[in-house]
Design a protein around this motif. Sequence first.
Motif, PDB file in Angstrom:
ATOM      1  N   SER A 199     -18.701  25.677  -9.764  1.00 30.10           N
ATOM      2  CA  SER A 199     -17.618  26.634  -9.911  1.00 30.10           C
ATOM      3  C   SER A 199     -18.162  27.704 -10.832  1.00 30.10           C
ATOM      4  CB  SER A 199     -16.361  25.978 -10.482  1.00 30.10           C
ATOM      5  OG  SER A 199     -16.602  25.556 -11.786  1.00 30.10           O
ATOM      6  N   GLU A 200     -17.303  28.594 -11.281  1.00 28.44           N
ATOM      7  CA  GLU A 200     -17.827  29.781 -11.926  1.00 28.44           C
ATOM      8  C   GLU A 200     -18.744  29.492 -13.107  1.00 28.44           C
ATOM      9  OE1 GLU A 200     -16.212  33.483 -14.378  1.00 28.44           O
ATOM     10  OE2 GLU A 200     -14.839  32.510 -13.007  1.00 28.44           O
ATOM     11  N   SER A 201     -18.433  28.474 -13.850  1.00 26.28           N
ATOM     12  CA  SER A 201     -19.244  28.192 -15.042  1.00 26.28           C
ATOM     13  C   SER A 201     -19.946  26.847 -14.942  1.00 26.28           C
ATOM     14  CB  SER A 201     -18.361  28.220 -16.277  1.00 26.28           C
ATOM     15  OG  SER A 201     -17.586  29.374 -16.291  1.00 26.28           O
ATOM     16  N   SER A 210      -8.813  27.004  -7.558  1.00 27.76           N
ATOM     17  CA  SER A 210     -10.010  26.156  -7.543  1.00 27.76           C
ATOM     18  C   SER A 210     -11.113  26.691  -8.457  1.00 27.76           C
ATOM     19  CB  SER A 210     -10.566  26.066  -6.118  1.00 27.76           C
ATOM     20  OG  SER A 210     -11.012  27.350  -5.694  1.00 27.76           O
ATOM     21  N   ASP A 211     -11.218  28.019  -8.619  1.00 31.28           N
ATOM     22  CA  ASP A 211     -12.355  28.672  -9.272  1.00 31.28           C
ATOM     23  C   ASP A 211     -13.651  28.421  -8.505  1.00 31.28           C
ATOM     24  OD1 ASP A 211     -13.457  30.389 -11.094  1.00 31.28           O
ATOM     25  OD2 ASP A 211     -13.674  28.919 -12.696  1.00 31.28           O
ATOM     26  N   PHE A 212     -13.530  28.206  -7.210  1.00 32.05           N
ATOM     27  CA  PHE A 212     -14.694  28.017  -6.350  1.00 32.05           C
ATOM     28  C   PHE A 212     -15.497  29.313  -6.272  1.00 32.05           C
ATOM     29  CE2 PHE A 212     -16.581  28.052  -2.023  1.00 32.05           C
ATOM     30  CZ  PHE A 212     -17.236  26.833  -2.008  1.00 32.05           C
ATOM     31  N   ALA A 251      -6.355  32.711 -17.430  1.00 36.42           N
ATOM     32  CA  ALA A 251      -7.202  31.801 -16.661  1.00 36.42           C
ATOM     33  C   ALA A 251      -7.520  30.538 -17.454  1.00 36.42           C
ATOM     34  CB  ALA A 251      -8.507  32.504 -16.274  1.00 36.42           C
ATOM     35  N   HIS A 252      -7.436  29.419 -16.801  1.00 38.26           N
ATOM     36  CA  HIS A 252      -7.800  28.100 -17.353  1.00 38.26           C
ATOM     37  C   HIS A 252      -7.022  27.746 -18.624  1.00 38.26           C
ATOM     38  CE1 HIS A 252     -11.020  29.259 -14.715  1.00 38.26           C
ATOM     39  NE2 HIS A 252     -11.619  30.019 -15.614  1.00 38.26           N
ATOM     40  N   MET A 253      -5.879  28.410 -18.846  1.00 36.90           N
ATOM     41  CA  MET A 253      -5.113  28.181 -20.078  1.00 36.90           C
ATOM     42  C   MET A 253      -5.995  28.339 -21.325  1.00 36.90           C
ATOM     43  SD  MET A 253      -2.664  24.922 -19.170  1.00 36.90           S
ATOM     44  CE  MET A 253      -3.980  23.710 -18.954  1.00 36.90           C
ATOM     45  N   SER A 264      -5.113  30.625  -6.218  1.00 38.62           N
ATOM     46  CA  SER A 264      -4.946  31.910  -6.905  1.00 38.62           C
ATOM     47  C   SER A 264      -6.164  32.288  -7.746  1.00 38.62           C
ATOM     48  CB  SER A 264      -3.691  31.885  -7.782  1.00 38.62           C
ATOM     49  OG  SER A 264      -3.917  31.133  -8.954  1.00 38.62           O
ATOM     50  N   HIS A 265      -7.224  31.482  -7.654  1.00 38.41           N
ATOM     51  CA  HIS A 265      -8.437  31.779  -8.439  1.00 38.41           C
ATOM     52  C   HIS A 265      -9.652  31.347  -7.618  1.00 38.41           C
ATOM     53  CE1 HIS A 265     -10.257  32.065 -12.721  1.00 38.41           C
ATOM     54  NE2 HIS A 265     -11.233  32.113 -11.836  1.00 38.41           N
ATOM     55  N   PHE A 266     -10.209  32.295  -6.906  1.00 36.71           N
ATOM     56  CA  PHE A 266     -11.252  31.985  -5.929  1.00 36.71           C
ATOM     57  C   PHE A 266     -12.242  33.145  -5.895  1.00 36.71           C
ATOM     58  CE2 PHE A 266     -12.909  32.344  -1.597  1.00 36.71           C
ATOM     59  CZ  PHE A 266     -13.276  31.042  -1.293  1.00 36.71           C
ATOM     60  N   HIS A 267     -13.536  32.803  -5.852  1.00 36.75           N
ATOM     61  CA  HIS A 267     -14.583  33.837  -5.839  1.00 36.75           C
ATOM     62  C   HIS A 267     -15.363  33.772  -4.530  1.00 36.75           C
ATOM     63  CE1 HIS A 267     -13.932  34.528 -10.165  1.00 36.75           C
ATOM     64  NE2 HIS A 267     -13.916  33.229 -10.311  1.00 36.75           N
ATOM     65  N   PRO A 268     -15.085  34.683  -3.589  1.00 40.07           N
ATOM     66  CA  PRO A 268     -15.759  34.614  -2.287  1.00 40.07           C
ATOM     67  C   PRO A 268     -17.221  35.037  -2.334  1.00 40.07           C
ATOM     68  CG  PRO A 268     -14.341  36.535  -2.364  1.00 40.07           C
ATOM     69  CD  PRO A 268     -14.102  35.767  -3.634  1.00 40.07           C
ATOM     70  N   GLY A 312      -8.637  41.247 -11.765  1.00 43.25           N
ATOM     71  CA  GLY A 312      -9.284  40.108 -12.414  1.00 43.25           C
ATOM     72  C   GLY A 312     -10.007  39.236 -11.410  1.00 43.25           C
ATOM     73  N   GLU A 313     -10.665  38.291 -11.909  1.00 43.99           N
ATOM     74  CA  GLU A 313     -10.633  37.818 -13.269  1.00 43.99           C
ATOM     75  C   GLU A 313     -11.484  38.726 -14.146  1.00 43.99           C
ATOM     76  OE1 GLU A 313     -12.879  34.104 -13.076  1.00 43.99           O
ATOM     77  OE2 GLU A 313     -12.043  33.523 -15.007  1.00 43.99           O
ATOM     78  N   LEU A 314     -10.884  39.194 -15.242  1.00 46.23           N
ATOM     79  CA  LEU A 314     -11.583  40.038 -16.204  1.00 46.23           C
ATOM     80  C   LEU A 314     -11.858  39.210 -17.452  1.00 46.23           C
ATOM     81  CD1 LEU A 314      -9.235  43.194 -16.006  1.00 46.23           C
ATOM     82  CD2 LEU A 314     -11.184  42.637 -14.525  1.00 46.23           C
TER      83      LEU A 314
HETATM   84 ZN   LIG Z   1     -13.264  32.260 -12.200  1.00 46.87          ZN
END
Ligand SMILES: [Zn+2]
Length: 390
Positions: free
Chosen positions: A27-29, A334-336, A269-271, A83-87, A196-198
């Motif tokens: 995922s992103e990180s 997902s933050d995929f 994002a991610h609380m 609501s949180h996805f990086h294509p 975002g995500e910013l």
């Molecule tokens: Zn992300």
Amino acid sequence: MSKLFAKSTVAASVLLALSGCASNPASESTPTPAPAPAPAGDDAVAAAPDLGSKRSLASFLQPSSEQTCFNRDTEPYTAVVDSHFHPRPFGGQAIPPETLFAYLDKAGVRFINYFGIGQILDMKSDCTYYLDCPGVSALPSIKNDFVNGMQTKAFPHDNLNIILSMTFIDLANPQGSAEMIALYDKEYPGMFKWAGELNVIKQALLKNNHQPATMASIDQWAPFMKVLRERGIPVTLHSDLGNDAEPTKFLPLMQHILETYPDNKIVWAHMGLSKELSKMPPDKHIAIMKGLLDKYPNLMLDISWDVLYNSYHEFGPQFVAFFDEYPTRILPGSDFVAAVNKAPTQYAKELDVTSRVNKFLGDEAFRHIALGENYFRLLDLPYHAPEICE
Ligand SMILES: [Zn+2]
């Protein structure tokens, strides 16, 4: 359904022009160590697990009372919204659109935010994942947003509602951002409905020359925040709460943002959690979130990212009670990151992990979070979540 797999040589050539050997962030990180050759095209689609709801996108257009009630015993607990996805990845090739849409379709996802990834690796570098190349800049850019705009236009589909997002805004250097939105208006009229995500502060990116926002730079956001506010555009902010040594080190930044822009739709994002902050007691974390939710009615929390679930108490009983108490304030995701060499099973896996908490939610929270009601109302979309069966 046939349109879902429509071919487009235009967007394909845009995508293929971006070459490079992608590494494989889970995922992103979250890097996954060994890049493996992934099956392509029809083989990849066939290998993707079929998780999903057979409810069509169109079914959500009917008033809730006219939809077949949702049976939690027989229908999936995975969210219909991501609501949180990086294509697109930080660099290199992305999963081709037809394959990606098929993954989403089989996973039962009908609504998705396309976050460009607001930090593209330096074009002079062949690096594709920022943690693999400290020292290489990963800075906000319009590049991925523009490709996403082209791709959603060139690959039409009838079972997926994609929301495009502006991810170019540099929160430490916000000058000119409102003018850049005018360029988006010209090139993609009316198409970008999220921001975002910013990154306000993302500790994981500091070695890639990420410049965190400051109290002073936050005050300079006013022109672009005004545009977002007037258009009702939500903005997803990645703002680390702190780290294990200093758990609330960066909280003042978020407090200042909320105080300065209380009328903007802000999604945290991610609380505020991250890999740097995994040991905070849930009660303490939840108390901070509740205080801010109570004070700022336009704040929403995004509970995306599988690492959060795995490393942070697996969203145990305290979180379930918290989400049930604030059912209208939480968004799933997902933050995929859709790097080309990911296994066909990976998206469904991340969606499943980030959705596991849904199993334990009460009906009201389940309907608002997993079945999309919060997302629809936040964006003022003409969709409705079904009622839960008695
Ligand atoms: Zn992300």
